[in-house]
Scaffold this motif. Structure first.
Motif, PDB file in Angstrom:
ATOM      1  N   ARG A 118       0.834  -1.192   0.000  1.00  0.00           N
ATOM      2  CA  ARG A 118       0.000   0.000   0.000  1.00  0.00           C
ATOM      3  C   ARG A 118       0.875   1.250   0.000  1.00  0.00           C
ATOM      4  O   ARG A 118       0.649   2.191  -0.749  1.00  0.00           O
ATOM      5  CB  ARG A 118      -0.929   0.017   1.219  1.00  0.00           C
ATOM      6  CG  ARG A 118      -1.865   1.228   1.165  1.00  0.00           C
ATOM      7  CD  ARG A 118      -2.920   1.157   2.218  1.00  0.00           C
ATOM      8  NE  ARG A 118      -2.386   1.603   3.489  1.00  0.00           N
ATOM      9  CZ  ARG A 118      -3.121   2.239   4.410  1.00  0.00           C
ATOM     10  NH1 ARG A 118      -4.405   2.454   4.192  1.00  0.00           N
ATOM     11  NH2 ARG A 118      -2.582   2.605   5.538  1.00  0.00           N
ATOM     12  N   GLN A 122       0.735   4.122  -2.805  1.00  0.00           N
ATOM     13  CA  GLN A 122       0.365   5.471  -2.359  1.00  0.00           C
ATOM     14  C   GLN A 122       1.448   6.473  -2.768  1.00  0.00           C
ATOM     15  O   GLN A 122       1.159   7.569  -3.220  1.00  0.00           O
ATOM     16  CB  GLN A 122       0.197   5.525  -0.826  1.00  0.00           C
ATOM     17  CG  GLN A 122      -0.936   4.707  -0.270  1.00  0.00           C
ATOM     18  CD  GLN A 122      -2.317   5.314  -0.531  1.00  0.00           C
ATOM     19  OE1 GLN A 122      -2.503   6.048  -1.500  1.00  0.00           O
ATOM     20  NE2 GLN A 122      -3.281   4.966   0.321  1.00  0.00           N
ATOM     21  N   VAL A 140      -7.616   4.994  -9.093  1.00  0.00           N
ATOM     22  CA  VAL A 140      -7.589   4.286  -7.803  1.00  0.00           C
ATOM     23  C   VAL A 140      -8.148   5.215  -6.737  1.00  0.00           C
ATOM     24  O   VAL A 140      -7.611   6.293  -6.487  1.00  0.00           O
ATOM     25  CB  VAL A 140      -6.140   3.862  -7.438  1.00  0.00           C
ATOM     26  CG1 VAL A 140      -6.121   3.223  -6.053  1.00  0.00           C
ATOM     27  CG2 VAL A 140      -5.601   2.895  -8.471  1.00  0.00           C
ATOM     28  N   ILE A 143      -6.887   2.389  -1.162  1.00  0.00           N
ATOM     29  CA  ILE A 143      -6.231   1.099  -0.992  1.00  0.00           C
ATOM     30  C   ILE A 143      -6.479   0.643   0.435  1.00  0.00           C
ATOM     31  O   ILE A 143      -6.081   1.319   1.394  1.00  0.00           O
ATOM     32  CB  ILE A 143      -4.715   1.201  -1.256  1.00  0.00           C
ATOM     33  CG1 ILE A 143      -4.486   1.764  -2.670  1.00  0.00           C
ATOM     34  CG2 ILE A 143      -4.051  -0.160  -1.114  1.00  0.00           C
ATOM     35  CD1 ILE A 143      -3.058   2.117  -2.966  1.00  0.00           C
ATOM     36  N   LEU A 153      -7.689  -2.958  -3.763  1.00  0.00           N
ATOM     37  CA  LEU A 153      -7.663  -1.693  -4.484  1.00  0.00           C
ATOM     38  C   LEU A 153      -9.089  -1.355  -4.898  1.00  0.00           C
ATOM     39  O   LEU A 153      -9.759  -2.188  -5.517  1.00  0.00           O
ATOM     40  CB  LEU A 153      -6.778  -1.809  -5.738  1.00  0.00           C
ATOM     41  CG  LEU A 153      -5.352  -1.293  -5.617  1.00  0.00           C
ATOM     42  CD1 LEU A 153      -4.573  -2.166  -4.648  1.00  0.00           C
ATOM     43  CD2 LEU A 153      -4.685  -1.279  -6.977  1.00  0.00           C
TER      44      LEU A 153
END
Lengths: 856, 276
Positions: A118, A122, A140, A143, A153
């Motif tokens: 993650r 990110q 996206v 997450i 996701l």
């Protein structure tokens, strides 16, 4: 001469021998581990953090080797599990749930968790991210961490290509603790871990023993930077590198394919090579001008001229091997008349001037030269500007300050770049954007194919760029190296499955210590024998001492001159060695490490003291003692020079004797005429002609390279034969002329006439009486020749790609390894001076008149 | 040592070849050569023919035109470097002969030092320090030429110093400089010319060698050495690329050698080996 002086000569000579022995007798290296390979890399990566740069060279080194993603792309271009063992996708295509492989550890020992994944994603999609794929992650939404090994996701709209994106090098998984240093010390989960990066020279990787999957079969991999396309072949033949995943010299590929020592694997890449146009800048904002450029460019000519026929022409931004490819190469046929008409229509009847900025890759530089000529034919005056990658990224890519450039876009599925605002093409088309968005929402294969075709047609119609060709992947490597990829469906040189046959050792770096030592021992013994001979014949100590003093003075002067040129002239040698992208801390560190932070005179004395002990310091680029490097290379150069000297004598003596038998007659004229001709042939050209005849035409000898003494005496001598001939012939011509002249003089002397009157045949008189006297001046020439042979060997080693001292010197010069340069030069100088000294001693032995340094 | 074999027609043949080179170098400045040097992929790697006497290279450029333009680089570097040798070496040798002492010692040690470096080594070292280029080549080859001329002039000048006309000039109170330039120079001039032709041929080979390894004249200016380097990878398909620049080189060296030995014979001069 009294007995005292006879004994007096001993210590001085012994001293000289000792000096020589200390120079030559440096211990040779132990062989390197046998299962590492050296791969050539045309471009040096700007840094080693794949999440922060779009440089392909970074991916080449780290992707799949050091770093891995959730998924991976196979050689066939399919998505396969990597760090994610499995995943599931919700029916609406908005939720992807990944389950990580258990027990995976980073190279620093920390375990891989869903939090790392993650964190990495990110970081890539954060506001200030420089990740080239940042825009692809825009859909996206969030997450979600589920537990240690599971995460989800959540997307705002379906992204059909998401699993593919996650297999690309820019979206690899890093740990929060180490990512900040990834640019210089990358820590990943892959089958190899990072060892060191020697700027300007190499990136070194070693096997990761704790790899979660099938461990690598190689002990390590070194990516060596070979920036010059023309030296790529030589590096391969000389064994400096074991292969190239992307060989930068297509002109040599056909010949290498026939060479039994190498495997050639020609595959395809995802690289659309473009003549990229700044659509935002006048006059290129006019589609007629862009189309004029397209009509003016002859793709076939570029593929032939720059790529030697490798690569496929393209008519839009799409790879020909993809099932959705549409052939649009005929949309803009090569037609200068149409191009001129379009320019006229656009208001440029007399053409205009533009700048073509070219990054370093060979395909760009070579295509650029041809395109400039082709545009010149329709009245466009092109100024070529060759720039480095850093400049290209800054000026062209970032600041969009360019007219035209040539670059290969090697990212797969990168047609989305035409929908990016602010991308360097300066292109925008709402229809294109809408179709691309539709494609991203669509998972039905037939519809996707139709949409992809429409995208390709739109780009061709708008003539955003001139689409040149799909970049080929020209793989060339040692025959016993296997498991390298032929195709390149994704950026990166994947070495996870690479291995070597049997127990073969690697490269020339493993030239064993034994033969080197033997060669040196033979030389030392020869010198000792000469010295003993000289002493037995009563060479005066005073004379010896005088000559030895002059010799020492010359060597001292030469070392001072070398030191001045190498250590003082370039300013700060540390900064010079590190190159352009060095930072002050690193330079200071290097300065301390090499003792460059003390005053110059002390550095000089330290160097000299080390030299006398056989300690020549540590090479900056190779990181091994210079003495070891020199020892290995000497095992090639010295036998080569001696071989050439022997050949030269073997050619010159009979020639001179035959010519002198009947002075002024036909044979004399013919032989001496030939010698005059041979004198005019430079040795490196002769070497080239020998290669043309005996390698290319007759296939009797390899065109270059050296198998090492380990391969046996005969193969090694065989590899040295053509180089020795090329070196020997011009020298033999000089020697033959000198000998012939001296024989002519000697024949006229009384003692020869007496010998003839005594009843000796002319041949006997020539051999027994004239020859010994003619040998004295010939000795001078032979002494001088050694100097020429050594200098000549520098060039000849380049012609035949032999890993000798000369090649080491050139490499060190190119890599700015001043530590190696200065010691190799001084060593060569010392060899020349010592040989001349020995020749002088030898005079005294053969000619008693010269014993006290008189006459001559 | 005396030259062994002197071709009777050597001087004429050598001079004719050298004139051809000079003509080539000059005519290569004309526009016709620019046209022949433009890239034409359609005409790439053509074998020698009536249209392209020496064939064409990988970019379709006329090899004859490239060889002709290369003459400029080759002769330019050779003439400049031998010029350096003459300008510095001859006065140095004259002074050493006429005055002796410190100048002589410095010269002796200096030439020992320079001759300790195999010729190309000095060039490699200089380009490591100065960067490659035509100027580096000129300096490196020029430095090597200085002691060649200085030693030649000194050696012959010393024997002249014992001759009556020099002794009488000294008795007449003429200074060292006057003796060196008025009495010694005219008497060593022919020797210097002979040596200069030999040094020119050596300089041409040295320049080509440096260009071959990429330390000489830099692209895009054509030079024989670099043409030979580029020919190597293409040799299997286009051997003419390796023939013609090499032949141009060999003929230049041969012509200079012929002229040199013919001149030496004409002046009955004994030309010592350059470092003996």
């Amino acid at each position: 001469m009294n007995p005292a002086s006879r004994r007096g000569g001993g210590p001085h000579l012994a001293l000289a021998l000792l000096l020589l022995a200390s120079l030559l007798g440096a211990p040779a290296t132990a062989a390197l581990p046998g299962r590492t390979v050296v791969l050539g890399l045309a471009l040096e990566p700007p840094n080693l953090d794949p999440s922060a740069t779009s440089a392909e060279a970074t991916q080449d080194v780290v992707y799949g080797n050091i770093f891995e993603g959730l998924t991976r792309i196979t050689e066939q271009g399919r998505v396969a599990p990597a760090l994610a063992a499995s995943w599931s996708v919700s029916d609406d295509g908005l939720r992807y749930r990944f389950t990580l492989r258990p027990g995976v550890r980073f190279h620093d020992g920390s375990p891989l968790t869903a939090a790392d994944v993650r964190w990495s994603l990110q970081r890539a999609r954060a506001a200030g991210s420089t990740n080239p794929l940042r825009e692809l992650l825009a859909p996206v939404r969030a997450i979600h961490l589920i537990d240690e090994l599971n995460l989800e996701l959540e997307l705002s709209r379906p992204v059909a290509e998401l699993l593919t994106y996650l297999g690309w090098g820019n979206l690899v998984v890093m740990s929060a603790a180490t990512a900040a240093n990834a640019a210089t010390a990358p820590v990943g989960t892959g089958p190899y871990r990072f060892v060191e990066w020697r700027k300007g020279d190499a990136v070194v990787l070693a096997r990761n023993a704790d790899y979660w999957g099938t461990p690598a079969r190689l002990d390590g991999v070194t990516f060596r930077i070979v920036p010059d396309a023309s030296s790529a072949l030589a590096a391969l033949l000389a064994g400096d590198v074991d292969g190239y995943a992307n060989f930068p010299a297509p002109e040599s590929v056909a010949a290498l394919a026939l060479d039994p020592r190498f495997t050639v694997a020609v595959g395809s890449t995802e690289g659309e090579t473009l003549l990229a146009i700044n659509n935002a800048r006048k006059p290129f904002d006019d589609v007629r001008v862009r189309r004029a450029l397209a009509h003016a460019v002859d793709r076939r000519a570029i593929l032939q001229g720059a790529m030697y026929g490798y690569g496929e022409p393209i008519g839009s931004h799409f790879p020909p091997h993809d099932p959705a490819y549409v052939d649009l190469t005929h949309r803009y046929a090569f037609d200068p008349a149409t191009a001129r008409a379009l320019l006229r229509e656009a208001g440029y009847p007399n053409g205009f001037a533009l700048t073509l900025r070219l990054p370093p890759p060979y395909y760009a530089r070579r295509s650029g030269e041809i395109i400039a000529a082709e545009l010149g034919a329709i009245g466009i005056r092109v100024r070529i500007e060759n720039i480095e990658w850093a400049q290209w990224l800054e000026q062209v890519f970032k600041n969009r300050d360019f007219d035209l450039t040539i670059v290969s876009h090697t990212e797969p599925m990168d047609y989305d770049i035409y929908a990016r605002r602010g991308y360097y093409f300066g292109y925008s088309n709402a229809t294109y954007d809408a179709r691309l968005a539709e494609l991203s929402r669509t998972r039905e294969e037939a519809v996707r194919m139709r949409l992809l075709g429409e995208l390709q047609r739109q780009l061709a119609e708008d003539c955003v760029n001139v689409y040149l060709f799909e970049l080929p992947k020209l793989g060339v490597w040692r025959r016993d190296l296997h498991g390298l990829w032929r195709e390149a469906p994704v950026q990166g040189i994947n070495l996870s499955g690479a291995y070597l046959d049997g127990a073969a050792t690697v490269g020339t770096s493993s030239t064993a210590a034994g033969p080197t030592g033997r060669v040196l021992a033979i030389v030392a013994l020869g010198i000792l024998a000469l010295g003993a001979l000289a002493l037995r014949r009563h060479v005066s100590a005073r004379h010896l001492l005088g000559r030895a003093a002059a010799l020492a003075l010359t060597l001292l002067g030469a070392s001072a001159l070398i030191f001045l040129l190498v250590n003082v002239l370039p300013g700060d040698p540390a900064a010079y060695m590190m190159g352009l992208n060095a930072n002050p801390t690193a330079i200071a560190h290097l300065r301390a490490q090499y003792g460059l932070d003390v005053p110059a005179w002390r550095q000089y004395l330290q160097w000299l003291a080390g030299f006398l002990h056989g300690d020549l310091g540590l090479s900056y680029t190779y990181r091994v003692p210079v003495a070891d490097l020199v020892g290995q290379r000497l095992a090639v150069s010295l036998p080569l020079a001696l071989y050439a000297l022997a050949l030269s004598l073997a050619l010159a003596l009979p020639t001179a004797l035959a010519a002198a038998r009947r002075p002024g007659k036909v044979l004399d004229s013919i032989l001496m005429g030939l010698a005059q001709l041979g004198l005019a042939v430079p040795n490196f050209w002769l070497g080239l002609l020998l290669i043309l005849t005996f390698s290319v035409q007759l296939h009797w000898f390899a065109a270059g390279g050296f198998p090492g003494w380990d391969a046996g005496l005969l193969p090694a001598l065989r590899a040295l034969t053509m180089p020795a001939v090329a070196l020997a012939v011009p020298q033999a011509c000089i020697l033959a002329r000198v000998l012939r002249a001296e024989l002519g003089l000697a024949l006229a002397e009384d003692y020869v006439r007496t010998a003839r009157a005594k009843g000796l045949s002319p041949v006997q008189a020539l051999r027994r009486h004239a020859l010994p006297n003619a040998m004295i001046p010939a000795l001078t020439i032979i002494g001088l020749q050694f100097s020429f042979l050594l200098a000549g060997a520098i060039i000849i080693e380049t012609v035949f790609a032999l890993p000798g001292l000369g090649r080491l010197l050139f490499q060190a010069t190119a890599q700015r390894d001043l530590i190696v340069v200065r010691s190799v030069v001084l060593l060569l100088v010392a060899a020349v001076v010592l040989v001349n000294f020995l020749v002088e001693l030898l005079y005294a032995v053969v000619d008693p008149r010269l014993r006290d340094g008189g006459a001559r | 040592m005396t030259p062994a074999w002197r071709p009777p027609a050597g001087l004429a043949a050598g001079m004719v070849v050298l004139l051809v080179y000079a003509a080539l170098a000059l005519s290569s400045l004309t526009a016709a050569f620019d046209a022949a040097l433009t890239i034409d992929i359609g005409a790439r790697l053509l074998a020698p023919s009536a249209a392209h006497w020496f064939g064409t290279d990988a970019l379709g450029r006329d090899v004859f035109a490239m060889v002709a333009v290369g003459t400029r680089a080759s002769l330019g570097v050779a003439l400049s470097s031998v010029g350096i040798g003459l300008l510095l070496g001859v006065p140095l040798g004259l002074l050493a002969a006429a005055r002796g002492g410190l100048v002589d010692d410095v010269l002796a040690r200096g030439s020992d030092l320079v001759f300790a470096f195999p010729s190309l080594l000095l060039a490699v070292l200089l380009s490591a320090a100065l960067g490659p280029g035509a100027l580096t080549a000129v300096i490196a080859i020029g430095v090597f030429n200085v002691p060649v001329f200085a030693r030649l002039v000194r050696g012959n000048g010393l024997s002249l110093m014992q001759r009556d006309f020099v002794l009488s000039a000294r008795v007449a109170g003429r200074g060292t400089l006057a003796i060196a330039f008025d009495h010694l120079l005219p008497n060593v001039a022919t020797l210097v010319v002979v040596q200069a032709t030999i040094q020119l041929s050596l300089a041409i080979v040295a320049e080509a060698s440096l260009s071959y390894v990429g330390l000489g004249v830099q692209p895009p200016a054509p030079s024989w050495g670099r043409m030979l380097n580029e020919a190597q990878t293409l040799a299997s398909g286009a051997p003419w690329l390796a023939w013609f620049p090499g032949l141009a080189l060999a003929f230049a060296v041969l012509a200079l050698n012929l002229v040199g030995s013919a001149l030496a014979a004409r002046f009955a001069a004994r030309v010592p080996g350059e470092a003996s």
